[in-house]
Every structure is written in C-alpha cells, then in structure tokens.
Write a protein that holds these residues in place. Structure first.
Motif, mmCIF file in Angstrom:
data_model
loop_
_atom_site.group_PDB
_atom_site.id
_atom_site.type_symbol
_atom_site.label_atom_id
_atom_site.label_comp_id
_atom_site.label_asym_id
_atom_site.label_seq_id
_atom_site.Cartn_x
_atom_site.Cartn_y
_atom_site.Cartn_z
ATOM 1 N N PHE A 136 28.125 32.099 47.608
ATOM 2 C CA PHE A 136 29.250 32.621 46.815
ATOM 3 C C PHE A 136 29.693 31.589 45.772
ATOM 4 N N PRO A 137 28.797 31.195 44.870
ATOM 5 C CA PRO A 137 29.134 30.128 43.910
ATOM 6 C C PRO A 137 30.325 30.458 43.020
ATOM 7 N N HIS A 138 30.532 31.750 42.742
ATOM 8 C CA HIS A 138 31.644 32.160 41.880
ATOM 9 C C HIS A 138 32.996 32.026 42.575
ATOM 10 N N LEU A 139 32.990 31.810 43.889
ATOM 11 C CA LEU A 139 34.238 31.622 44.636
ATOM 12 C C LEU A 139 34.584 30.146 44.808
ATOM 13 N N GLU A 140 33.693 29.271 44.343
ATOM 14 C CA GLU A 140 33.913 27.839 44.570
ATOM 15 C C GLU A 140 35.264 27.399 43.995
ATOM 16 N N ASN A 141 36.000 26.682 44.829
ATOM 17 C CA ASN A 141 37.358 26.276 44.492
ATOM 18 C C ASN A 141 37.672 25.028 45.319
ATOM 19 N N LYS A 142 38.331 24.036 44.732
ATOM 20 C CA LYS A 142 38.562 22.778 45.447
ATOM 21 C C LYS A 142 39.377 22.963 46.722
ATOM 22 N N LYS A 143 40.333 23.911 46.703
ATOM 23 C CA LYS A 143 41.136 24.147 47.909
ATOM 24 C C LYS A 143 40.308 24.812 49.008
ATOM 25 N N ILE A 144 39.478 25.774 48.612
ATOM 26 C CA ILE A 144 38.620 26.444 49.592
ATOM 27 C C ILE A 144 37.638 25.442 50.195
ATOM 28 N N THR A 145 37.000 24.650 49.337
ATOM 29 C CA THR A 145 36.013 23.680 49.806
ATOM 30 C C THR A 145 36.640 22.661 50.752
ATOM 31 N N ASN A 146 37.777 22.103 50.380
ATOM 32 C CA ASN A 146 38.433 21.107 51.221
ATOM 33 C C ASN A 146 38.895 21.706 52.540
ATOM 34 N N THR A 147 39.420 22.915 52.491
ATOM 35 C CA THR A 147 39.886 23.587 53.709
ATOM 36 C C THR A 147 38.751 23.800 54.696
ATOM 37 N N ILE A 148 37.623 24.290 54.208
ATOM 38 C CA ILE A 148 36.467 24.523 55.071
ATOM 39 C C ILE A 148 35.926 23.205 55.617
ATOM 40 N N LYS A 149 35.769 22.238 54.751
ATOM 41 C CA LYS A 149 35.194 20.947 55.132
ATOM 42 C C LYS A 149 36.030 20.222 56.185
ATOM 43 N N CYS A 150 37.353 20.352 56.105
ATOM 44 C CA CYS A 150 38.248 19.562 56.966
ATOM 45 C C CYS A 150 38.882 20.352 58.105
ATOM 46 N N HIS A 151 38.432 21.586 58.340
ATOM 47 C CA HIS A 151 39.151 22.426 59.310
ATOM 48 C C HIS A 151 39.001 21.949 60.751
ATOM 49 N N MET A 152 38.053 21.042 61.015
ATOM 50 C CA MET A 152 37.886 20.547 62.385
ATOM 51 C C MET A 152 38.750 19.325 62.695
ATOM 52 N N PHE A 153 39.594 18.915 61.774
ATOM 53 C CA PHE A 153 40.540 17.822 62.053
ATOM 54 C C PHE A 153 41.396 18.201 63.274
ATOM 55 N N PRO A 154 41.595 17.305 64.249
ATOM 56 C CA PRO A 154 41.304 15.871 64.228
ATOM 57 C C PRO A 154 39.949 15.471 64.825
ATOM 58 N N LEU A 155 39.088 16.442 65.155
ATOM 59 C CA LEU A 155 37.765 16.064 65.659
ATOM 60 C C LEU A 155 37.004 15.299 64.583
ATOM 61 N N THR A 156 37.143 15.723 63.342
ATOM 62 C CA THR A 156 36.650 14.949 62.213
ATOM 63 C C THR A 156 37.847 14.205 61.622
ATOM 64 N N PRO A 157 37.654 12.985 61.133
ATOM 65 C CA PRO A 157 38.797 12.104 60.867
ATOM 66 C C PRO A 157 39.637 12.416 59.634
ATOM 67 N N ILE A 158 39.089 13.142 58.670
ATOM 68 C CA ILE A 158 39.825 13.358 57.424
ATOM 69 C C ILE A 158 40.609 14.662 57.499
ATOM 70 N N PRO A 159 41.929 14.609 57.344
ATOM 71 C CA PRO A 159 42.747 15.834 57.431
ATOM 72 C C PRO A 159 42.615 16.690 56.169
ATOM 73 N N PRO A 160 43.008 17.945 56.240
ATOM 74 C CA PRO A 160 43.010 18.780 55.035
ATOM 75 C C PRO A 160 43.943 18.202 53.975
ATOM 76 N N ARG A 161 43.639 18.487 52.733
ATOM 77 C CA ARG A 161 44.431 17.957 51.622
ATOM 78 C C ARG A 161 45.536 18.924 51.211
ATOM 79 N N TYR A 162 45.362 20.203 51.550
ATOM 80 C CA TYR A 162 46.271 21.223 51.035
ATOM 81 C C TYR A 162 46.942 21.990 52.176
ATOM 82 N N LYS A 163 48.064 22.604 51.852
ATOM 83 C CA LYS A 163 48.822 23.395 52.819
ATOM 84 C C LYS A 163 47.938 24.476 53.455
#
Length: 205
Positions: A136-163
């Motif tokens: 879904f390249p047309h849906l690419e968005n920094k908030k979507i990407t960061n949310t997906i990438k960081c959703h396993m916090f705190p198992l992964t060390p970096i928390p989400p950046r956005y609300k």
C-alpha cells in the motif's frame, strides 16, 4: 477463487462491529485494505489461541478508531495503522492451509531457528511497517509507519512518537491479553518477564 477470499468482506467481520454506529465511517477508510487479496490471506495467519491475524487486526483497528474520537487523535491514522500493525510477511504459527498456499512461502520461516531478539515479538513491527509500504505505497505516512514499527513497546525499546501510536499499542496489548487462554501460551524463555507485565495490565483493565 481462493478459499480465503471474500469480495463480500463485511460477512467476515464480527457482527458486533458491523452493527456499531461507527462502523460505516470506519469501513470507508479501510475498505480498500480489507478487499486486498494479500491482506485477506491474514485469515489464514494464526494470531493467539483461536483468533486469526485478520480478526485481531480488525478488532484493534476498530477499537482504536473509536478511542481516537475520545482522545482527539487522527481517526484515519488509527484505523489504518490498527489494521496493518500485524501485516508482517511471514507466519509465526503453524497453519496447515497456509503451508499449502503458494508453495509454503508464508511458512518457510517457521523452520529457521532464531536467537531471542530475532523472534517474532521483537521484529514483526518493523517487518509489518516494511510490508505495508510494499503493498500500500500510496498510504505511506510517517505516523502510520512509526505506529506500526513501535507498537510492541515496551518489548521493543523505542516508544511510539505519536498519540495514535500509543492508542494502537494500548488497544493491541489489551486485546492480546484477552486472546491468550493462559500464560502457558507464552514461550518459556520470555514467560517470566511477561508475567509481571501481563498482570499489571489485567489489574488496570
């Protein structure tokens, strides 16, 4: 027609969601994803206990969409990121029908032994973030990407950046805890660390 695919996709969504007053607004945002062939294959990806990745992702997406109304967050971001947060390319649990699909390309990774920090819980957020951009390249968005990438916090060390990322992370954890039949389902090597985390969530539910 593939056994998993249904163009009448609403038939494959929990009726309690379909009957919810927010359903039509949510569905307009995510219809394209739900009708996508690759995403519908997630009906064959086991998640926890007797739930598929398809069912889990819809639950997280819809609940996060509703919560976004109360937390003054971006409802579109919550709907899309919630639906795609587990859109990883390789299955992490066995499913006989998935083994037979496309020469087992979704299950070949199950045969590979991995060190602890390369196991599913630690890496699938990044894998899902990469995979959604592929399909879904047309849906690419920094908030979507960061949310997906960081959703396993705190198992992964970096928390989400956005609300929106914190909403998805919270909803995902609560749903995952409810899906597990018991802590015996958690791999023994991470079980001890998970016990306190799960109990703290249940206390606050």
């Amino acid at each position: 027609m593939n056994s998993y695919y249904n163009k009448n996709v609403i038939e494959d969504i929990d009726k309690l969601i379909v009957l919810n007053p927010f359903f039509e607004e949510w569905y307009k945002i995510v219809e394209e994803i739900l009708l996508n062939d690759e995403f519908q294959k997630r009906k064959l990806f086991n998640h926890h206990h007797n739930l598929s990745v398809w069912d889990h992702s819809i639950l997280v997406s819809f609940k996060a969409f509703v919560y976004s109304k109360y937390f003054d967050a971006d409802s579109r971001i919550c709907a899309i990121a919630g639906l795609l947060h587990d859109f990883y390319p390789d299955a992490w649990l066995y499913n006989e029908e998935l083994v037979k699909l496309e020469n087992g390309r979704y299950t070949n990774n199950l045969k590979v032994k991995k060190p602890l920090f390369r196991m599913h819980g630690f890496v699938h957020g990044q894998a899902a973030a990469d995979n959604y951009v592929r399909y879904f390249p047309h849906l690419e968005n920094k908030k979507i990407t960061n949310t997906i990438k960081c959703h396993m916090f705190p198992l992964t060390p970096i928390p989400p950046r956005y609300k929106e990322g914190y909403i998805i992370t919270m909803v995902d954890k609560l749903n995952s805890v409810r899906e597990l039949p018991s802590l015996s389902s958690v791999p023994s090597m991470v079980k001890n660390g998970a016990v306190k985390f799960v109990e703290s969530i249940k206390t606050n539910m």
